[in-house]
Write a protein that holds these residues in place. Sequence first.
Motif, PDB file in Angstrom:
ATOM      1  N   ARG A   3     -68.577 -46.719  69.660  1.00 18.92           N
ATOM      2  CA  ARG A   3     -69.412 -46.449  70.723  1.00 18.92           C
ATOM      3  C   ARG A   3     -69.736 -47.946  71.137  1.00 18.92           C
ATOM      4  O   ARG A   3     -69.579 -47.880  72.561  1.00 18.92           O
ATOM      5  N   ALA A   4     -70.215 -48.619  70.835  1.00 19.95           N
ATOM      6  CA  ALA A   4     -70.834 -50.073  70.930  1.00 19.95           C
ATOM      7  C   ALA A   4     -69.338 -50.654  71.525  1.00 19.95           C
ATOM      8  O   ALA A   4     -69.307 -51.394  72.483  1.00 19.95           O
ATOM      9  N   LEU A   5     -68.092 -50.596  71.111  1.00 17.99           N
ATOM     10  CA  LEU A   5     -67.079 -51.316  71.672  1.00 17.99           C
ATOM     11  C   LEU A   5     -66.761 -50.912  72.908  1.00 17.99           C
ATOM     12  O   LEU A   5     -66.465 -51.410  73.746  1.00 17.99           O
ATOM     13  N   HIS A   6     -66.694 -49.343  73.057  1.00 18.12           N
ATOM     14  CA  HIS A   6     -66.688 -48.592  74.379  1.00 18.12           C
ATOM     15  C   HIS A   6     -67.681 -49.420  75.159  1.00 18.12           C
ATOM     16  O   HIS A   6     -67.226 -49.725  76.504  1.00 18.12           O
ATOM     17  N   ASP A   7     -68.883 -49.550  74.976  1.00 10.97           N
ATOM     18  CA  ASP A   7     -70.015 -49.801  75.731  1.00 10.97           C
ATOM     19  C   ASP A   7     -69.555 -51.330  76.235  1.00 10.97           C
ATOM     20  O   ASP A   7     -70.021 -51.785  77.381  1.00 10.97           O
ATOM     21  N   MET A   8     -69.180 -52.008  75.333  1.00 11.48           N
ATOM     22  CA  MET A   8     -68.694 -53.539  75.582  1.00 11.48           C
ATOM     23  C   MET A   8     -67.556 -53.904  76.582  1.00 11.48           C
ATOM     24  O   MET A   8     -67.439 -55.001  77.014  1.00 11.48           O
ATOM     25  N   SER A  67     -71.466 -57.769  62.015  1.00  6.98           N
ATOM     26  CA  SER A  67     -72.889 -58.333  62.632  1.00  6.98           C
ATOM     27  C   SER A  67     -72.878 -59.718  62.982  1.00  6.98           C
ATOM     28  O   SER A  67     -73.153 -59.923  64.193  1.00  6.98           O
ATOM     29  N   ALA A  68     -72.040 -60.595  62.420  1.00  7.40           N
ATOM     30  CA  ALA A  68     -71.914 -61.862  62.795  1.00  7.40           C
ATOM     31  C   ALA A  68     -71.183 -61.961  64.267  1.00  7.40           C
ATOM     32  O   ALA A  68     -71.323 -62.638  65.166  1.00  7.40           O
ATOM     33  N   ALA A  69     -69.930 -61.244  64.287  1.00  8.65           N
ATOM     34  CA  ALA A  69     -69.374 -60.994  65.370  1.00  8.65           C
ATOM     35  C   ALA A  69     -70.048 -60.716  66.684  1.00  8.65           C
ATOM     36  O   ALA A  69     -69.976 -61.144  67.819  1.00  8.65           O
ATOM     37  N   ALA A  70     -71.003 -59.802  66.400  1.00  9.21           N
ATOM     38  CA  ALA A  70     -71.679 -59.145  67.608  1.00  9.21           C
ATOM     39  C   ALA A  70     -72.490 -60.042  67.952  1.00  9.21           C
ATOM     40  O   ALA A  70     -73.079 -60.287  68.889  1.00  9.21           O
ATOM     41  N   GLN A  71     -73.241 -60.865  67.131  1.00 10.35           N
ATOM     42  CA  GLN A  71     -74.191 -61.981  67.218  1.00 10.35           C
ATOM     43  C   GLN A  71     -73.555 -62.959  68.312  1.00 10.35           C
ATOM     44  O   GLN A  71     -74.203 -63.368  69.167  1.00 10.35           O
ATOM     45  N   GLY A  72     -72.200 -63.248  67.840  1.00 14.60           N
ATOM     46  CA  GLY A  72     -71.331 -64.154  68.814  1.00 14.60           C
ATOM     47  C   GLY A  72     -71.386 -63.677  70.212  1.00 14.60           C
ATOM     48  O   GLY A  72     -71.583 -64.255  71.315  1.00 14.60           O
ATOM     49  N   ALA A  74     -63.843 -63.750  75.886  1.00 11.03           N
ATOM     50  CA  ALA A  74     -63.065 -62.780  75.486  1.00 11.03           C
ATOM     51  C   ALA A  74     -62.729 -63.033  74.115  1.00 11.03           C
ATOM     52  O   ALA A  74     -62.479 -61.989  73.251  1.00 11.03           O
ATOM     53  N   ALA A  75     -62.754 -64.005  73.482  1.00  9.94           N
ATOM     54  CA  ALA A  75     -62.332 -64.506  72.054  1.00  9.94           C
ATOM     55  C   ALA A  75     -63.507 -63.668  71.158  1.00  9.94           C
ATOM     56  O   ALA A  75     -63.149 -63.020  70.169  1.00  9.94           O
ATOM     57  N   ARG A  76     -64.814 -63.929  71.533  1.00 10.49           N
ATOM     58  CA  ARG A  76     -66.049 -63.254  70.743  1.00 10.49           C
ATOM     59  C   ARG A  76     -65.743 -61.682  70.670  1.00 10.49           C
ATOM     60  O   ARG A  76     -65.929 -61.061  69.717  1.00 10.49           O
ATOM     61  N   SER A 112     -64.115 -56.506  68.005  1.00 10.55           N
ATOM     62  CA  SER A 112     -63.352 -55.504  67.926  1.00 10.55           C
ATOM     63  C   SER A 112     -62.530 -55.436  66.639  1.00 10.55           C
ATOM     64  O   SER A 112     -62.237 -54.320  65.957  1.00 10.55           O
ATOM     65  N   ALA A 113     -61.992 -56.499  66.217  1.00 13.12           N
ATOM     66  CA  ALA A 113     -61.184 -56.829  64.868  1.00 13.12           C
ATOM     67  C   ALA A 113     -62.121 -56.391  63.716  1.00 13.12           C
ATOM     68  O   ALA A 113     -61.797 -55.735  62.854  1.00 13.12           O
ATOM     69  N   ALA A 114     -63.282 -56.957  63.606  1.00 14.39           N
ATOM     70  CA  ALA A 114     -64.248 -56.711  62.891  1.00 14.39           C
ATOM     71  C   ALA A 114     -64.578 -55.412  62.481  1.00 14.39           C
ATOM     72  O   ALA A 114     -64.536 -54.893  61.418  1.00 14.39           O
TER      73      ALA A 114
END
Length: 126
Positions: free
Chosen positions: A58-63, A91-96, A104-106, A111-113
């Motif tokens: 859901r978070a990926l969808h919201d992002m 968590s680390a990727a989301a913090q980025g 876009a890379a962040r 997504s990858a994580a």
Amino acid sequence: MAAAGIAFEASQSASEHGRGACPSQTRPIDLVHLATQTMGDRALEVEVLQMFARQARRALHDMATPDADAVVAAAHRLKGAANAVGAFRVSAAAQGVEFDASDAARRAAVSAAVVEAENFIKKLYR
């Protein structure tokens, strides 16, 4: 489910032998951390991981919106949920993304994580 039992037993025995004091960063989900959070309740571990997988998706969808504030809010929610279950790479990727929602890379790293964590969770319950 046999793999889940083995994984959870391994995480329990590691913590029982004093090796669980330092979180394991080698897996997408730190099973020692998760076992600590759920007080070793395997049924709760399963429920929490399944809930996390839904929240992460859901978070990926919201992002996937051009609204930077919405992206930051979704990344923040994901970071908290990931920390709770021991998905420290997520968590680390989301913090980025919280730091720079326009990068876009962040976003791709999140997504990858998440996919890596979802696949790990699925493998536990085959």
